[in-house]
Structure formats: C-alpha cells, structure tokens
Scaffold this active site. Structure first.
Site, mmCIF file in Angstrom:
data_model
loop_
_atom_site.group_PDB
_atom_site.id
_atom_site.type_symbol
_atom_site.label_atom_id
_atom_site.label_comp_id
_atom_site.label_asym_id
_atom_site.label_seq_id
_atom_site.Cartn_x
_atom_site.Cartn_y
_atom_site.Cartn_z
ATOM 1 C CG ASN A 9 -35.449 6.850 26.495
ATOM 2 O OD1 ASN A 9 -34.669 7.674 26.984
ATOM 3 N ND2 ASN A 9 -36.328 7.170 25.546
ATOM 4 C CE LYS A 11 -39.344 8.442 27.024
ATOM 5 N NZ LYS A 11 -40.699 8.569 26.510
ATOM 6 C CG HIS A 97 -37.330 8.818 21.495
ATOM 7 N ND1 HIS A 97 -38.386 9.650 21.792
ATOM 8 C CD2 HIS A 97 -37.543 7.663 22.177
ATOM 9 C CE1 HIS A 97 -39.197 9.023 22.630
ATOM 10 N NE2 HIS A 97 -38.708 7.821 22.874
ATOM 11 C CD GLU A 99 -40.348 11.456 24.399
ATOM 12 O OE1 GLU A 99 -39.235 11.429 24.952
ATOM 13 O OE2 GLU A 99 -41.302 10.730 24.756
ATOM 14 C CD GLU A 169 -39.898 3.931 21.447
ATOM 15 O OE1 GLU A 169 -39.823 3.366 22.547
ATOM 16 O OE2 GLU A 169 -39.560 5.111 21.273
ATOM 17 N N GLY A 175 -45.823 6.844 26.665
ATOM 18 C CA GLY A 175 -46.150 7.607 27.872
ATOM 19 C C GLY A 175 -47.647 7.811 28.090
ATOM 20 C CB SER A 215 -47.506 2.257 27.509
ATOM 21 O OG SER A 215 -47.711 3.653 27.394
HETATM 22 P P1 PGA Z 1 -42.800 4.814 27.681
HETATM 23 O O1 PGA Z 1 -41.655 5.422 26.706
HETATM 24 O O2 PGA Z 1 -42.366 3.422 28.048
HETATM 25 O O3 PGA Z 1 -42.810 5.745 28.872
HETATM 26 O O4 PGA Z 1 -44.063 4.825 26.924
HETATM 27 C C1 PGA Z 1 -41.072 4.642 25.709
HETATM 28 C C2 PGA Z 1 -40.098 5.451 24.898
HETATM 29 O O5 PGA Z 1 -40.374 6.636 24.641
HETATM 30 O O6 PGA Z 1 -39.023 4.956 24.497
#
Ligand code: PGA
Length: 251
Positions: A9, A11, A97, A99, A169, A175, A215
């Site tokens: 992803n 983003k 997601h 976010e 998640e 992140g 992460s």
């Molecule tokens: P990350 O993001 O691997 O940077 O923690 C995962 C995600 O938001 O799908």
C-alpha cells in the site's frame, strides 16, 4: 490451502514517474520463491503507469487501488468509481483503511456500500479492520474488530465472500514501528475466521485470506507468516523500498 497474499500500500507516495523508476529496479530483482500472490496499490494517478509496466514486462503482479466510491458515476467531485478502476485492469481495492476511517471519517456503513459496489463490478476488496490503542488496552479489541466485521459485511452475499481479503491492522502498529506480537496478531486473525464461519460457514471461512498489517518489515515477516491464520501482509512503508518489499515477499 490458502495462497499467501502480500500487498503493498503506497498510500500518498510516488508520482507516476517515480513509480516507473521504482519498477526499473524492482523488476530486475523480482523473485517470488514462496509463490505468493503479490499486489501493488499505488495512488490513483500512478495506477495506469504501474499497469503498463506490469503488462509490458509480463511481471506476475496484481494491481490494486487504495479506495473508491460506491457509486458508478455521477456528480461526486473528486471521487473515483469501481468502473474506472476496472477499466484500468485493477483487481483489488483496499476498503476501510484506518487512515480513511480516522482522517476522512469513513464509517462502517460507507465501507459496506463500497464492498457491495466492488463485488458488483468484479473487484476484490481488501477490507481493513483494527482497533485503536485505548481499545486494545481496555481488553475489548476482539469485540471491536468483530463488530466492524458485522457492520461492514452486512448483507454481503456468501457467494462473494471467498473473494474477500481481510487485513487486520491494529491502528497503533501502523507506521509506528510497533508490531503486534505474532501470537496476538494470529489470535485476532483466528477470531476473525471464526466470525466468518458464524456469519457464513466453515468452508467459506477457510477460503478467506486474512492479512496482518502494521509495521511489517523484512525482520518480522517470517515469524508472522509462520502463524496458522495469517495468510499474508498489507505493507505500507516497507513497500516503498524495492529491496525491503522483495525481502518481505521472499520471507
Ligand atoms: P505500515 O502501513 O506498514 O507503514 O505500518 C501498513 C498499512 O497502513 O497498511
């Protein structure tokens, strides 16, 4: 046997030009020794370029999007429809997601409509669920995540469920460099599968792939993938670096 599924992803990163440059490097080193299904979810503006590279070079990688609207067309300024994604040979679409939920205020009800729209247009949703840190610390994470499933999967027909991927998640792990322990992640994935068996049936629940996200890095992927109910990963930051993402695919 569920085929492992690793999705990147990106983003809101990578112009279409940077995306093409990324693949210049990635394609020469591409190896997939575990025979995973691999997908990239670039921003909308880079989907066409990534699709052209993948098709032109015949790399066995699937194309995904990070979001879409549930209507097929109309006066929805700034939105992208399932038909538009399908026309670009997009196969997967990330929906719900954290976010999108936290920054853009998406609700389970919106995500439910989006899942239906995805199936109506032969797109395969990657439904994201996961709890905030306060919820984890209060010991209610499982109830919360299973409640998200109840709402997001409302009236979704059983015939489509086998095409669904769920990404667990935990929001506090995205992140941040913090990962759930592989046992905690697996326990939640198991609870999700059990919930699917209750909502539908055992056969369907056994087919659905459940990814862990938050992460995921080259150093923790092997332990996560060794768990019984973790079938893959949704990878943010580490999917922006060709070497790291290749190491994750070849855990
Ligand atoms: P990350 O993001 O691997 O940077 O923690 C995962 C995600 O938001 O799908």
């Amino acid at each position: 046997m569920r085929k492992p599924f690793i999705a990147g992803n990106w983003k809101m990163n990578m112009t279409h030009i940077e995306a093409i440059q990324f693949f210049d490097d990635f394609k020469f080193n591409y190896e997939n020794k575990n025979n995973c299904e691999v997908a990239f979810c670039p921003p909308f503006t880079a989907i066409r370029s990534v699709g052209t590279v993948i098709e032109g070079d015949k790399i066995d990688i699937k194309l995904g999007a990070q979001n879409m609207y549930f209507e097929e067309s109309g006066a929805y300024t700034g939105e992208v429809s399932p038909i538009m994604l399908k026309a670009l040979n997009v196969e997967y679409v990330i929906l719900g997601h954290s976010e999108r939920r936290e920054i853009f205020n998406e609700k389970d009800e919106d995500i439910n409509k989006k899942i239906k729209a995805a199936f109506n247009n032969e797109l395969k949703p990657i439904l994201c669920v996961g709890e905030q840190l306060e919820i984890r610390e209060s010991g209610k994470a499982e109830d919360y995540v299973l409640g998200q499933l109840d709402n997001c999967l409302k009236d979704i027909e059983e015939k489509n469920i086998g095409l669904l991927t769920i990404a667990y998640e935990p929001i506090w792990a995205i992140g941040t460099g913090k990962t759930a322990t592989s046992d905690d992640a697996n326990n939640m994935c198991k609870a999700i599968r059990k919930k699917l068996a209750n909502l539908y049936n055992e056969d369907v629940a056994e087919k659905v792939r459940i990814q862990y996200g938050g992460s995921v890095k080259p150093h923790n992927i092997t332990e996560l993938m060794a768990k019984s109910d973790i079938d893959g990963a949704l990878v943010g930051g580490a999917s922006l670096k060709a070497d790291d993402f290749l190491a994750i695919i070849n855990y």
